[in-house]
Design a protein around this motif. Structure first.
Motif, PDB file in Angstrom:
ATOM      1  N   SER A   1     -12.392   2.406   1.521  1.00  0.00           N
ATOM      2  CA  SER A   1     -11.555   3.594   1.336  1.00  0.00           C
ATOM      3  C   SER A   1     -12.114   4.759   2.138  1.00  0.00           C
ATOM      4  O   SER A   1     -11.383   5.455   2.866  1.00  0.00           O
TER       5      SER A   1
ATOM      6  N   THR B   1     -17.424  -4.338  -6.417  1.00  0.00           N
ATOM      7  CA  THR B   1     -16.848  -3.008  -6.645  1.00  0.00           C
ATOM      8  C   THR B   1     -17.048  -2.082  -5.459  1.00  0.00           C
ATOM      9  O   THR B   1     -16.117  -1.409  -5.021  1.00  0.00           O
TER      10      THR B   1
ATOM     11  N   HIS C   1      -6.443  -3.757  -4.246  1.00  0.00           N
ATOM     12  CA  HIS C   1      -7.108  -3.580  -5.537  1.00  0.00           C
ATOM     13  C   HIS C   1      -6.287  -4.214  -6.662  1.00  0.00           C
ATOM     14  O   HIS C   1      -6.839  -4.895  -7.535  1.00  0.00           O
TER      15      HIS C   1
ATOM     16  N   ALA D   1     -12.927  -6.601   1.930  1.00  0.00           N
ATOM     17  CA  ALA D   1     -12.157  -7.240   0.857  1.00  0.00           C
ATOM     18  C   ALA D   1     -12.387  -8.750   0.785  1.00  0.00           C
ATOM     19  O   ALA D   1     -11.987  -9.388  -0.199  1.00  0.00           O
TER      20      ALA D   1
ATOM     21  N   LEU E   1     -14.888  -2.164  -1.634  1.00  0.00           N
ATOM     22  CA  LEU E   1     -13.547  -1.603  -1.486  1.00  0.00           C
ATOM     23  C   LEU E   1     -13.578  -0.076  -1.533  1.00  0.00           C
ATOM     24  O   LEU E   1     -12.761   0.590  -0.889  1.00  0.00           O
TER      25      LEU E   1
ATOM     26  N   SER F   1      -6.585  -7.944  -6.736  1.00  0.00           N
ATOM     27  CA  SER F   1      -7.875  -8.387  -7.271  1.00  0.00           C
ATOM     28  C   SER F   1      -7.881  -8.330  -8.799  1.00  0.00           C
ATOM     29  O   SER F   1      -8.481  -9.200  -9.449  1.00  0.00           O
TER      30      SER F   1
ATOM     31  N   ARG G   1      -9.356   4.600  -5.259  1.00  0.00           N
ATOM     32  CA  ARG G   1      -9.546   4.187  -3.869  1.00  0.00           C
ATOM     33  C   ARG G   1      -8.591   4.924  -2.924  1.00  0.00           C
ATOM     34  O   ARG G   1      -9.037   5.478  -1.910  1.00  0.00           O
TER      35      ARG G   1
ATOM     36  N   GLU H   1      -4.452   0.108  -2.421  1.00  0.00           N
ATOM     37  CA  GLU H   1      -4.060  -0.068  -3.815  1.00  0.00           C
ATOM     38  C   GLU H   1      -3.408  -1.431  -4.038  1.00  0.00           C
ATOM     39  O   GLU H   1      -3.558  -2.034  -5.103  1.00  0.00           O
TER      40      GLU H   1
END
Length: 298
Positions: free
Chosen positions: A192, A185, A78, A152, A188, A81, A49, A75
């Protein structure tokens, strides 16, 4: 590309990783909480990402340094998550990237709080880092935060995770399965690309192309994940294979079969690359990065 993709990824990952820990707040943070956050944030991974953010800036002839704060924030989100996905109430995984999951090391309560702290720090860090940035307007910062919050949140990644949980143990249609993965998936990844585009002052047409490319590689990424969970190597993946079938999760191989899943994967990557070509971005690292999504082994 003038350099190999492996060299490109190594260079960008090194740049991103040296900026991760400095972005965490340490002063005034309970040491156990900080250690838990840092443990997962620095546990390795593809860093796809944040690399996409930098690749978009390069594609549009803007300095990659402009995207580093946003890439770092992505990051963090991510990572949060993943910490939460691994919890016993969610996927109940013991390993992540070949290491014990956060809750196995620090306990469930600390893992939950570490995820919460990474999520909230991400948005604060975007605001802090770009507050007086000479090349990024306040309007762009607001757009970045709004887009990331949408992608998100409940209409994005979190909503996809909820649909995934509700889909366990029952038969899903292809539309239901793709809804899960477009959000869990894909959103995100789109955040980016669009974030990189906003920072690079992309046109509306370029932003739409980046969004469509993101939708394609987001689904492709998940199909490859599903394929690797069937026939991948536990050693390379850093986690158990066959876990999706054990939990009766809806996957592309379960719904389409393995060969048809591979054909769908290839078609999505071809569509992603055609979208870039049409938008005049076929020269960029985004092209081989699309192939990487399909060819990765972990």
């Amino acid at each position: 590309m003038a350099v190999s993709l492996s060299s490109y990824l190594a260079e960008k990952v090194t740049l991103i990783e040296k900026n991760l820990l400095p972005a965490l707040e340490k002063e005034g943070v309970p040491p156990t909480l900080y250690d838990s956050m840092a443990y997962s944030l620095m546990a390795g991974g593809k860093r796809l990402r944040p690399v996409l953010v930098l690749a978009v800036l390069e594609a549009l002839d803007k300095p990659v340094e402009r995207g580093i704060p946003y890439a770092v924030a992505l990051e963090m989100i991510h990572t949060y998550s993943l910490i939460h996905d691994d919890l016993p109430a969610m996927d109940n995984d013991d390993l992540r990237r070949g290491k014990p999951t956060n809750h196995k090391v620090f306990g469930e309560a600390t893992a939950i709080l570490a995820g919460d702290a990474l999520l909230t720090r991400a948005f604060g860090y975007i605001a802090d880092a770009y507050l007086h940035h000479p090349e990024v307007s306040p309007q762009t910062v607001v757009k970045l935060i709004a887009e990331l919050g949408k992608r998100a949140g409940a209409r994005g990644m979190v909503g996809g995770q909820m649909a995934d949980i509700e889909g366990e143990g029952r038969s899903l249609t292809m539309n239901e399965l793709e809804y899960i993965h477009q959000h869990k998936t894909g959103d995100l990844l789109i955040a980016s690309l669009l974030g990189g585009g906003l920072l690079a002052e992309a046109s509306e047409e370029q932003l739409e192309a980046l969004s469509h490319y993101g939708r394609c590689i987001g689904l492709a990424f998940q199909i490859q994940d599903d394929i690797l969970n069937v026939e991948g190597s536990a050693e390379l993946l850093g986690k158990a294979v066959g876990s999706d079938a054990d939990r009766r999760k809806a996957t592309y191989p379960a719904l389409l079969g393995l060969q048809a899943s591979k054909e769908r994967l290839a078609a999505l990557i071809a569509e992603a690359k055609a979208t870039l070509e049409a938008a005049g971005l076929g020269h960029s690292a985004l092209m081989p990065l699309a192939d990487y999504v399909m060819e990765r082994k972990k």
